[in-house]
Design a protein around this motif. Structure first.
Motif, PDB file in Angstrom:
ATOM      1  N   GLN A  10       0.870  -1.144  -0.185  1.00  0.00           N
ATOM      2  CA  GLN A  10       0.037  -0.132   0.083  1.00  0.00           C
ATOM      3  C   GLN A  10       0.897   1.313  -0.065  1.00  0.00           C
ATOM      4  O   GLN A  10       0.288   2.402   0.127  1.00  0.00           O
ATOM      5  CB  GLN A  10      -0.661   0.052   0.992  1.00  0.00           C
ATOM      6  CG  GLN A  10      -0.665  -1.078   2.119  1.00  0.00           C
ATOM      7  CD  GLN A  10      -2.127  -1.961   2.309  1.00  0.00           C
ATOM      8  OE1 GLN A  10      -3.094  -1.237   1.973  1.00  0.00           O
ATOM      9  NE2 GLN A  10      -1.933  -3.098   2.507  1.00  0.00           N
ATOM     10  N   GLU A  12      -1.501  -7.978   5.751  1.00  0.00           N
ATOM     11  CA  GLU A  12      -1.440  -6.639   5.220  1.00  0.00           C
ATOM     12  C   GLU A  12      -0.017  -6.135   4.932  1.00  0.00           C
ATOM     13  O   GLU A  12       0.023  -5.492   3.912  1.00  0.00           O
ATOM     14  CB  GLU A  12      -1.983  -5.663   6.535  1.00  0.00           C
ATOM     15  CG  GLU A  12      -1.995  -4.272   6.082  1.00  0.00           C
ATOM     16  CD  GLU A  12      -2.463  -3.433   7.378  1.00  0.00           C
ATOM     17  OE1 GLU A  12      -3.503  -3.621   7.839  1.00  0.00           O
ATOM     18  OE2 GLU A  12      -1.639  -2.602   7.784  1.00  0.00           O
ATOM     19  N   LYS A  37      -8.355   5.872  -3.403  1.00  0.00           N
ATOM     20  CA  LYS A  37      -8.723   5.021  -2.243  1.00  0.00           C
ATOM     21  C   LYS A  37     -10.122   5.308  -1.726  1.00  0.00           C
ATOM     22  O   LYS A  37     -10.439   6.481  -1.253  1.00  0.00           O
ATOM     23  CB  LYS A  37      -7.799   5.323  -1.234  1.00  0.00           C
ATOM     24  CG  LYS A  37      -6.331   5.016  -1.314  1.00  0.00           C
ATOM     25  CD  LYS A  37      -5.379   5.363  -0.370  1.00  0.00           C
ATOM     26  CE  LYS A  37      -3.792   5.111  -1.009  1.00  0.00           C
ATOM     27  NZ  LYS A  37      -2.785   5.626  -0.135  1.00  0.00           N
ATOM     28  N   ARG A  95      -8.382  -1.420   5.626  1.00  0.00           N
ATOM     29  CA  ARG A  95      -8.379  -2.411   4.783  1.00  0.00           C
ATOM     30  C   ARG A  95      -9.459  -3.379   5.130  1.00  0.00           C
ATOM     31  O   ARG A  95      -9.816  -3.842   6.228  1.00  0.00           O
ATOM     32  CB  ARG A  95      -6.969  -3.381   4.791  1.00  0.00           C
ATOM     33  CG  ARG A  95      -6.180  -2.708   3.733  1.00  0.00           C
ATOM     34  CD  ARG A  95      -4.895  -2.051   4.133  1.00  0.00           C
ATOM     35  NE  ARG A  95      -4.956  -1.262   5.645  1.00  0.00           N
ATOM     36  CZ  ARG A  95      -3.887  -0.534   6.037  1.00  0.00           C
ATOM     37  NH1 ARG A  95      -2.737  -0.372   5.061  1.00  0.00           N
ATOM     38  NH2 ARG A  95      -3.987   0.008   6.932  1.00  0.00           N
ATOM     39  N   HIS A 133      -6.126  -6.567  -0.961  1.00  0.00           N
ATOM     40  CA  HIS A 133      -5.732  -5.232  -0.032  1.00  0.00           C
ATOM     41  C   HIS A 133      -6.860  -3.888  -0.364  1.00  0.00           C
ATOM     42  O   HIS A 133      -6.391  -2.785   0.062  1.00  0.00           O
ATOM     43  CB  HIS A 133      -4.089  -4.788  -0.617  1.00  0.00           C
ATOM     44  CG  HIS A 133      -3.114  -5.829  -0.491  1.00  0.00           C
ATOM     45  ND1 HIS A 133      -2.780  -6.189   0.927  1.00  0.00           N
ATOM     46  CD2 HIS A 133      -2.845  -6.593  -1.183  1.00  0.00           C
ATOM     47  CE1 HIS A 133      -1.954  -6.987   1.043  1.00  0.00           C
ATOM     48  NE2 HIS A 133      -1.868  -7.491  -0.343  1.00  0.00           N
ATOM     49  N   GLN A 134      -7.876  -4.274  -0.635  1.00  0.00           N
ATOM     50  CA  GLN A 134      -9.072  -3.379  -0.926  1.00  0.00           C
ATOM     51  C   GLN A 134      -9.281  -2.819   0.422  1.00  0.00           C
ATOM     52  O   GLN A 134      -9.311  -3.149   1.721  1.00  0.00           O
ATOM     53  CB  GLN A 134     -10.463  -4.148  -1.352  1.00  0.00           C
ATOM     54  CG  GLN A 134     -11.464  -3.371  -1.348  1.00  0.00           C
ATOM     55  CD  GLN A 134     -12.558  -4.310  -1.863  1.00  0.00           C
ATOM     56  OE1 GLN A 134     -12.463  -5.461  -1.884  1.00  0.00           O
ATOM     57  NE2 GLN A 134     -13.744  -3.954  -2.073  1.00  0.00           N
ATOM     58  N   ARG A 135      -9.595  -1.122  -0.044  1.00  0.00           N
ATOM     59  CA  ARG A 135      -9.855  -0.315   1.477  1.00  0.00           C
ATOM     60  C   ARG A 135     -11.383  -0.001   1.458  1.00  0.00           C
ATOM     61  O   ARG A 135     -11.890   0.062   0.353  1.00  0.00           O
ATOM     62  CB  ARG A 135      -8.945   0.924   1.406  1.00  0.00           C
ATOM     63  CG  ARG A 135      -7.522   0.800   1.250  1.00  0.00           C
ATOM     64  CD  ARG A 135      -6.741   1.872   1.138  1.00  0.00           C
ATOM     65  NE  ARG A 135      -5.295   1.968   0.956  1.00  0.00           N
ATOM     66  CZ  ARG A 135      -4.284   2.321   1.870  1.00  0.00           C
ATOM     67  NH1 ARG A 135      -4.691   2.567   3.093  1.00  0.00           N
ATOM     68  NH2 ARG A 135      -3.266   1.856   1.562  1.00  0.00           N
TER      69      ARG A 135
END
Ligand code: AHM
Ligand code: MG
Length: 335
Positions: A61, A92, A272, A277, A312-314
């Motif tokens: 990230q 993470e 973002k 996360r 790793h989606q937020r």
């Protein structure tokens, strides 16, 4: 002398209630508990063993990694890769999933974790923690890919976190309420100290990083402005504000005395959707908060209903006391 219910005893007793439990899950949780004890000890020793400061690297990230981010990531992997309960892990701190190495047997679960949440706080001696979530490996798959991790939060088998603060605590749910344990460092066991934790429905406390104010959407601005106006505004009562910058500490506070925690959608970086996360932070914490009677939402949808599209989606996160989260969600609908 009776030491109380240890986390191991608690998990075994929970599993006995399920007729088809094989013992694999209990054993997996034991390995996670061991990892958290090792991390607690490492965090405790801090500068004495030279583990503070930056590692000089970045994660996927683009965030600077602390030495302890990497050390704790390794502790979780080493404690959990050998026993045969997992098919793969995702962290993470790692770009890709971690398949269980060939020399070890593979199991039916997937482990997802943030080894050291709040690690920006580590050098200033503020509480940090480890967050984890257990999913089932899809049927018939022994070599899972990242796709196999992309399951809704509602599919979690278990979620928990350890909090390394004045005491080391472990908070757990397997979908049957939330229980809290304190590490007795003299005997090396987590002992049940907070059975059946419940988030109060009402609160006078909110948590948000107010330095992002100018990037917030209208519903969040309205909600926070109304809290700040206190008894001179539409809410007719005063609110208190907290921001630890360690989600583990904020969620623990909310489990203890209520509150609303917000890391909402903002316009700071349009690429973002939020800061936190989905897989490593939002889903496990949502499972815990919902199991304790609270609500966890993005403002537009229930977090645990989101179908993940990326490891790793937020996502935006608004969680805590039911009546306050519901109010902020209703402001999103009014928009
Ligand atoms: P991390 O996993 O890299 O530590 O980031 C997550 C943390 C949360 O624990 C906390 O709520 C948030 O980031 C704080 O962010 P900010 O520094 O923007 O206030
Ligand atoms: Mg984190």
């Amino acid at each position: 002398m009776y030491i109380g219910t240890t986390v191991t005893q608690f998990i075994i007793e929970e599993q006995r209630k399920l007729s088809n439990a094989s013992g694999d899950f209990t054993s997996l949780l034991n390995d996670i508990v061991t990892a958290c004890k090792v991390i607690s000890n490492t965090v405790d020793q801090g500068a004495l063993i030279g583990v503070l400061g930056s590692a000089g690297s970045e994660n996927v990230q683009g965030e600077t990694q602390k030495k302890l981010d990497l050390i704790t990531n390794d502790v979780v992997i080493k404690s959990n890769e050998w026993a045969g309960h997992l098919a793969a892990m995702a962290s993470e701190e790692m770009d890709d999933i971690y398949p269980i190495p060939e020399q070890f047997p593979k199991g039916k679960y997937l482990l997802v974790f943030d080894p050291l949440d709040g690690s920006s706080n580590i050098d200033v001696n503020i509480s940090v923690g480890t967050i984890f979530s257990i999913l089932r490996c899809p049927d018939g798959i022994s070599n899972p890919t990242a796709e196999d991790f992309l399951q809704e939060g509602t599919k979690q088998v278990c979620a928990g976190f350890a909090l390394y603060g004045p005491s080391t605590l472990m908070v757990l749910t397997t979908g049957n309420g939330v229980n809290g344990f304190t590490l007795d460092k003299n005997i090396g066991e987590f002992v049940l100290t907070y059975p059946e934790m419940k988030v109060p429905e009402d609160t006078n406390e909110f948590a948000i990083n107010a330095s992002n104010d100018r990037f917030w959407e209208e519903p969040v601005k309205r909600y926070v402005d109304e809290c700040l106006a206190g008894d001179t505004g539409p809410r007719g009562r005063n609110f208190n504000m907290r921001w630890v910058a360690s989600m583990v500490a904020e969620v623990y506070r909310i489990l203890t005395r209520g509150g609303i925690f917000m890391y909402p959608k903002d316009t700071k970086d349009p690429s973002k959707a939020g800061k936190l996360r989905l897989m490593y932070e939002a889903n496990p914490m949502s499972f815990i908060i919902e199991q304790a009677g609270g609500v966890s939402h993005t403002g537009r949808e229930r977090i645990m209903d989101i179908k993940p599209t990326d490891l790793h989606q937020r996502v935006p996160v608004i969680l805590g006391s039911k009546n306050e989260v519901d109010r902020l969600v209703s402001y999103h609908k009014d928009q």
